[in-house]
Design a protein around this motif. Structure first.
Motif, PDB file in Angstrom:
ATOM      1  N   THR A   1      41.200  73.172  26.870  1.00  0.00           N
ATOM      2  CA  THR A   1      40.388  71.956  26.774  1.00  0.00           C
ATOM      3  C   THR A   1      40.430  71.145  28.068  1.00  0.00           C
ATOM      4  O   THR A   1      39.471  70.435  28.375  1.00  0.00           O
ATOM      5  N   ALA A   2      41.504  71.267  28.835  1.00  0.00           N
ATOM      6  CA  ALA A   2      41.616  70.490  30.070  1.00  0.00           C
ATOM      7  C   ALA A   2      40.855  71.111  31.228  1.00  0.00           C
ATOM      8  O   ALA A   2      40.643  70.453  32.250  1.00  0.00           O
ATOM      9  N   ASN A   3      40.441  72.367  31.074  1.00  0.00           N
ATOM     10  CA  ASN A   3      39.871  73.092  32.213  1.00  0.00           C
ATOM     11  C   ASN A   3      38.438  73.559  31.986  1.00  0.00           C
ATOM     12  O   ASN A   3      37.995  74.531  32.598  1.00  0.00           O
ATOM     13  N   VAL A   4      37.701  72.827  31.158  1.00  0.00           N
ATOM     14  CA  VAL A   4      36.310  73.178  30.898  1.00  0.00           C
ATOM     15  C   VAL A   4      35.506  73.219  32.197  1.00  0.00           C
ATOM     16  O   VAL A   4      34.609  74.056  32.363  1.00  0.00           O
ATOM     17  N   ALA A   5      35.844  72.338  33.140  1.00  0.00           N
ATOM     18  CA  ALA A   5      35.106  72.292  34.408  1.00  0.00           C
ATOM     19  C   ALA A   5      35.356  73.523  35.275  1.00  0.00           C
ATOM     20  O   ALA A   5      34.591  73.782  36.213  1.00  0.00           O
ATOM     21  N   LEU A   6      36.400  74.283  34.979  1.00  0.00           N
ATOM     22  CA  LEU A   6      36.763  75.416  35.836  1.00  0.00           C
ATOM     23  C   LEU A   6      36.485  76.769  35.182  1.00  0.00           C
ATOM     24  O   LEU A   6      36.779  77.801  35.792  1.00  0.00           O
ATOM     25  N   CYS A   7      35.934  76.785  33.982  1.00  0.00           N
ATOM     26  CA  CYS A   7      35.662  78.075  33.329  1.00  0.00           C
ATOM     27  C   CYS A   7      34.167  78.204  33.056  1.00  0.00           C
ATOM     28  O   CYS A   7      33.501  77.221  32.727  1.00  0.00           O
ATOM     29  N   PRO A   8      33.621  79.402  33.188  1.00  0.00           N
ATOM     30  CA  PRO A   8      32.168  79.589  33.074  1.00  0.00           C
ATOM     31  C   PRO A   8      31.647  79.611  31.651  1.00  0.00           C
ATOM     32  O   PRO A   8      30.475  79.313  31.411  1.00  0.00           O
ATOM     33  N   GLN A   9      32.490  79.993  30.696  1.00  0.00           N
ATOM     34  CA  GLN A   9      32.041  80.102  29.308  1.00  0.00           C
ATOM     35  C   GLN A   9      32.872  79.183  28.425  1.00  0.00           C
ATOM     36  O   GLN A   9      34.103  79.151  28.539  1.00  0.00           O
ATOM     37  N   HIS A  10      32.179  78.471  27.534  1.00  0.00           N
ATOM     38  CA  HIS A  10      32.838  77.510  26.664  1.00  0.00           C
ATOM     39  C   HIS A  10      32.707  77.934  25.213  1.00  0.00           C
ATOM     40  O   HIS A  10      31.804  78.700  24.849  1.00  0.00           O
ATOM     41  N   ALA A  11      33.609  77.407  24.378  1.00  0.00           N
ATOM     42  CA  ALA A  11      33.598  77.734  22.958  1.00  0.00           C
ATOM     43  C   ALA A  11      34.192  76.565  22.181  1.00  0.00           C
ATOM     44  O   ALA A  11      35.004  75.804  22.717  1.00  0.00           O
ATOM     45  N   PRO A  12      33.811  76.414  20.908  1.00  0.00           N
ATOM     46  CA  PRO A  12      34.407  75.363  20.079  1.00  0.00           C
ATOM     47  C   PRO A  12      35.838  75.734  19.693  1.00  0.00           C
ATOM     48  O   PRO A  12      36.087  76.851  19.233  1.00  0.00           O
ATOM     49  N   LEU A  13      36.757  74.810  19.872  1.00  0.00           N
ATOM     50  CA  LEU A  13      38.166  75.065  19.585  1.00  0.00           C
ATOM     51  C   LEU A  13      38.652  74.104  18.498  1.00  0.00           C
ATOM     52  O   LEU A  13      38.582  72.891  18.667  1.00  0.00           O
ATOM     53  N   PRO A  14      39.159  74.635  17.392  1.00  0.00           N
ATOM     54  CA  PRO A  14      39.620  73.760  16.316  1.00  0.00           C
ATOM     55  C   PRO A  14      41.024  73.205  16.541  1.00  0.00           C
ATOM     56  O   PRO A  14      41.383  72.188  15.963  1.00  0.00           O
ATOM     57  N   GLY A  15      41.854  73.892  17.324  1.00  0.00           N
ATOM     58  CA  GLY A  15      43.220  73.430  17.546  1.00  0.00           C
ATOM     59  C   GLY A  15      44.147  73.748  16.389  1.00  0.00           C
ATOM     60  O   GLY A  15      44.958  72.911  15.979  1.00  0.00           O
ATOM     61  N   LEU A  16      44.046  74.936  15.870  1.00  0.00           N
ATOM     62  CA  LEU A  16      44.896  75.364  14.764  1.00  0.00           C
ATOM     63  C   LEU A  16      45.202  76.845  14.886  1.00  0.00           C
ATOM     64  O   LEU A  16      44.583  77.561  15.680  1.00  0.00           O
ATOM     65  N   SER A  17      46.138  77.298  14.106  1.00  0.00           N
ATOM     66  CA  SER A  17      46.463  78.717  14.049  1.00  0.00           C
ATOM     67  C   SER A  17      46.667  79.109  12.597  1.00  0.00           C
ATOM     68  O   SER A  17      47.232  78.344  11.807  1.00  0.00           O
ATOM     69  N   LEU A  18      46.187  80.289  12.248  1.00  0.00           N
ATOM     70  CA  LEU A  18      46.265  80.779  10.880  1.00  0.00           C
ATOM     71  C   LEU A  18      47.292  81.886  10.745  1.00  0.00           C
ATOM     72  O   LEU A  18      47.525  82.664  11.669  1.00  0.00           O
ATOM     73  N   GLN A  19      47.878  81.964   9.577  1.00  0.00           N
ATOM     74  CA  GLN A  19      48.869  82.986   9.265  1.00  0.00           C
ATOM     75  C   GLN A  19      48.594  83.506   7.866  1.00  0.00           C
ATOM     76  O   GLN A  19      48.111  82.777   7.003  1.00  0.00           O
ATOM     77  N   MET A  20      48.893  84.800   7.638  1.00  0.00           N
ATOM     78  CA  MET A  20      48.727  85.361   6.301  1.00  0.00           C
ATOM     79  C   MET A  20      49.949  86.186   5.940  1.00  0.00           C
ATOM     80  O   MET A  20      50.611  86.764   6.804  1.00  0.00           O
ATOM     81  N   ARG A  21      50.224  86.259   4.663  1.00  0.00           N
ATOM     82  CA  ARG A  21      51.455  86.923   4.244  1.00  0.00           C
ATOM     83  C   ARG A  21      51.434  88.421   4.501  1.00  0.00           C
ATOM     84  O   ARG A  21      52.498  89.045   4.615  1.00  0.00           O
ATOM     85  N   ASP A  22      50.234  89.033   4.615  1.00  0.00           N
ATOM     86  CA  ASP A  22      50.227  90.468   4.867  1.00  0.00           C
ATOM     87  C   ASP A  22      50.473  90.808   6.344  1.00  0.00           C
ATOM     88  O   ASP A  22      50.429  91.969   6.726  1.00  0.00           O
ATOM     89  N   GLN A  23      50.764  89.786   7.175  1.00  0.00           N
ATOM     90  CA  GLN A  23      51.285  90.058   8.517  1.00  0.00           C
ATOM     91  C   GLN A  23      52.727  90.545   8.427  1.00  0.00           C
ATOM     92  O   GLN A  23      53.242  91.135   9.376  1.00  0.00           O
ATOM     93  N   TYR A  24      53.363  90.286   7.296  1.00  0.00           N
ATOM     94  CA  TYR A  24      54.731  90.737   7.048  1.00  0.00           C
ATOM     95  C   TYR A  24      54.719  92.028   6.236  1.00  0.00           C
ATOM     96  O   TYR A  24      53.747  92.330   5.541  1.00  0.00           O
ATOM     97  N   GLY A  25      55.806  92.767   6.309  1.00  0.00           N
ATOM     98  CA  GLY A  25      55.946  93.951   5.480  1.00  0.00           C
ATOM     99  C   GLY A  25      56.053  93.560   4.017  1.00  0.00           C
ATOM    100  O   GLY A  25      56.471  92.446   3.679  1.00  0.00           O
ATOM    101  N   PRO A  26      55.684  94.471   3.095  1.00  0.00           N
ATOM    102  CA  PRO A  26      55.700  94.154   1.658  1.00  0.00           C
ATOM    103  C   PRO A  26      57.027  93.616   1.157  1.00  0.00           C
ATOM    104  O   PRO A  26      57.052  92.719   0.304  1.00  0.00           O
TER     105      PRO A  26
END
Length: 300
Positions: free
Chosen positions: A33-58
């Motif tokens: 977010t601080a470097n929008v002026a220095l990057c050619p392509q932009h995207a909407p950023l929500p500022g979160l991270s998702l996790q799911m229980r199947d990232q772990y072994g059963p």
């Protein structure tokens, strides 16, 4: 958009997976977010991270406390998600009227949370997103604009990191090697710089190989050149995001000593020369700051 796949073991208390997830999410969000002026392509950023229980072994899933739906493992302070009132532990049941993916009962996988990430990104690309939680609450998420790249932390054994033009991947061992957020910012900013500078496309167009013996001849010279370019730009990315640029030279020196030949195998410059050039860029940033100038890398 940030997601995390680490070693698939039962989480301790506090959960190291969630801690790492939050750390990577915050550093990446600040850099993007601080470097929008220095990057050619932009995207909407929500500022979160998702996790799911199947990232772990059963066998380890019950201990995570996670349900079937994608769950917030990190909310970056000051981000769109924080402003909307999203909290760590919130489970997302729907986005713009479409149900979110459900965790698999099979082996450990990154695919399900990847689909959830893609669903949220597609919704935000059209504007605001209506988020419905598992408890029936709903909020409207209005994203910030940032540099377009996805940052992932992966369970790699070596001191590895890479960028393919769209995605940045940081190996778990390199993540652990970064002693603080300034050093983690150095790693992420270097890989983001590869994406911002279009290095993957440049290598493909030039027919540059990255395989065995790729450090030889003109092939190696091009690979070393883009590493220098990414090193240089990363100093400004770090500075503009509010991290300490004076932490970069000692970090890269320490990494070079630890990695040895892996960081100077012909595809990468020798670490002493890299550190020297990074020190020169740090001095340029200091000069700009002293003169009250915008932090923009001068054209070389």
């Amino acid at each position: 958009m940030l997601s995390l796949l680490l070693a698939l073991t039962a989480p301790a208390a506090p959960d190291p997976l969630a801690i790492a997830d939050a750390r990577v999410a915050q550093v990446s969000w600040r850099l993007q977010t601080a470097n929008v002026a220095l990057c050619p392509q932009h995207a909407p950023l929500p500022g979160l991270s998702l996790q799911m229980r199947d990232q772990y072994g059963p066998a380890d899933r019950a201990a995570t406390g996670l349900g079937d739906r994608p769950t917030l493992s990190a909310v970056v302070p000051g981000s769109a998600a924080a402003r909307a009132g999203l909290k760590v532990g919130d489970a997302l049941a729907g986005i713009n009227g479409t149900a979110t993916p459900v965790a698999s009962d099979k082996g450990a996988t990154f695919a399900t949370v990847g689909r959830a990430d893609a669903q949220l990104a597609a919704a935000l690309a059209k504007g605001d997103a209506m988020i419905v939680f598992g408890d029936g609450r709903s909020v409207t998420l209005t994203p910030d604009q940032g540099c377009a790249s996805e940052v992932q932390l992966l369970p790699q054994k070596g001191l590895n990191a890479g960028a393919d033009g769209q995605i940045v991947q940081i190996g778990g061992k390199l993540y652990d090697f970064a002693a603080n957020d300034d050093e983690l910012a150095a790693v992420i900013a270097h890989e983001l710089s590869h994406n911002f500078l279009g290095h993957r496309n440049q290598l493909d167009e030039a027919g540059v190989s990255t395989g065995l013996f790729s450090g030889l001849g003109k092939n190696g010279a091009k690979l070393r050149q883009i590493e220098f370019e990414a090193d240089r730009l990363s100093v400004w990315l770090v500075a503009r995001a509010g991290y300490r640029v004076d932490a970069l030279p000692p970090f890269w020196a320490r990494l070079g000593q630890r990695a040895g030949i892996l960081i100077s195998d012909g595809t990468h410059p020798g670490f002493k020369e890299r550190v020297r050039r990074i020190e020169a860029a740090v001095a340029e940033v200091a000069t700009q700051r002293a003169a009250g100038q915008p932090l923009i890398p001068p054209v070389q």
